[in-house]
Design a protein around this motif. Structure first.
Motif: not given
Length: 408
Positions: A40-50
């Motif tokens: 929504y904010l216009g950036v590409r992303s990837a996240f890893i959560s543990t």
């Protein structure tokens, strides 16, 4: 998008992710939600959560700007008040009602916000929750009372743990040890014949990680392998520490005060079971820090989960009935999301508490080690496994039949 705007966006996303992790959001929900916000904010992303870390990778559309960050975090605890307010803040930002700088400032305000119920109410809620659980397990009136009193002691240890790292490291075993020692003394001098293991379990039930085990299995089912495995193993270690503390406390109590001969006392009538569910729901409001406007939804979720499970068990196996109850809870939670525009987690956690077999896991561990059951429980190991699987499957099926509109 210029570099300054990218920096503002990534600062907000990193802070938002850390806060949601702190409030106990499961990995698959956290990663999906942050991805939605970033898009929504216009950036590409990837996240890893543990459970103990959070990794962010953010980049602009043409890779003019890139950002990588890895944070070492402590496992989060449920805070439904802060979770709800954070979600409302994100909605306001995405709808244009707030600027990024305003949203960033409000995130700090939410993070510093104390419990809406205060320490005294939470103190009473611990006593009420432990008493209600003992009632749900079929304890006698005196056993229910002792469970509530020792539950208050559990809260004192939890409060102390927030101020002392040393106490926090040994919270589970020392709390269970003190409860076991105190219950042995009560059984020797004040109330002979009580069911000591049941009272000890009831007094520390808030610390029993049944919910964490369910969340871990749900993460594994969603193919979050690292997070799911870590959460399951952490929950099992908490369970082992609780059991060892209780075992050591009771053994020490018997050595100091003499052994207790259990004499079964009359339980409360069947209607008390439904009263115990209501009392447990009321206690969880303060323990989970549920916002006042969500209280009715949370109580309804608990009764939907428990009522459908009990009703279904009249026509089918108990384990299948748990699947039906979890399915009904999942549908109800997703309906709540559509009506209130709030995360389904806010109400689903209330319902899961009355379904998760954390207590049965503890009972099964006791049966495996000591060879004795302190409540009537046949095939406890198989039941625990099947109930966990039924819970996860029920929630997954509910998301297929009634898809949620939110990732949280």
């Amino acid at each position: 998008m210029d570099t300054l705007e990218f920096i503002q966006i990534r600062k907000f996303i990193v802070k938002l992710g850390k806060m949601l992790h702190k409030y106990g959001t499961p990995a698959f929900r956290l990663e999906a939600y942050l991805t939605e916000v970033a898009t929504y904010l216009g950036v590409r992303s990837a996240f890893i959560s543990t459970p103990t870390s959070l990794t962010f990778v953010l980049w602009s559309d043409r890779h003019e700007d890139e950002y990588n960050s890895a944070a070492r975090l402590q496992p989060g605890e449920l805070d439904l008040n802060a979770l709800s307010r954070t979600d409302e803040l994100a909605i306001a930002l995405l709808s244009g009602e707030l600027s990024l700088s305003e949203a960033d400032k409000k995130l700090d305000e939410i993070d510093a916000m104390p419990s809406p119920y205060g320490k005294l109410v939470t103190f009473c809620a611990f006593g009420l929750a432990t008493s209600a659980f003992a009632m749900l397990m079929g304890a006698s009136v005196s056993e229910i009372a002792w469970s509530g009193i020792l539950g208050l002691l559990t809260y004192i240890w939890c409060l102390w743990a927030t101020r002392s790292k040393r106490v926090n490291l040994m919270l589970e075993p020392v709390t269970a040890f003190v409860s076991g020692l105190a219950t042995s003394a009560i059984g020797s001098y004040l109330d002979p014949g009580i069911n000591i293991p049941l009272i000890v379990l009831s007094s520390v039930i808030i610390l029993v990680p049944g919910l964490a085990l369910t969340m871990g299995l749900a993460e594994l089912a969603s193919r979050n392998m690292v997070s799911g495995t870590a959460r399951v193993m952490d929950a099992l270690m908490q369970l082992f520490k609780l059991y060892f503390g209780a075992f050591l406390g009771v053994a020490s109590g018997f050595a100091l005060f003499g052994a207790n001969n259990y004499e079964p006392a009359p339980s409360l009538p069947y209607w008390a079971t439904w009263l115990s569910v209501l009392l447990l729901c009321i206690a969880l409001i303060a323990i989970f820090r549920t916002r006042p406007k969500h209280i009715i939804w949370g109580i309804l979720a608990s009764f939907v989960a428990y009522g459908v499970t009990v009703g279904s068990s009249q026509f089918m196996d108990q384990n299948v009935a748990t699947f039906v109850g979890a399915f009904a809870l999942g549908v109800f939670s997703n309906v709540f999301t559509r009506f209130a525009n709030q995360p389904a987690t806010i109400v689903s956690m209330h319902g899961l508490i009355v379904l998760v077999p954390g207590s049965k896991t503890y009972i099964g561990l006791n049966s495996f080690i000591s060879g004795q059951n302190f409540v009537q429980a046949d095939h406890i190991g198989q039941d625990v496994f099947l109930i966990f699987m039924s819970l996860v499957a029920g929630l997954i099926f509910a998301n297929v039949v009634m898809p949620t509109k939110k990732a949280l």
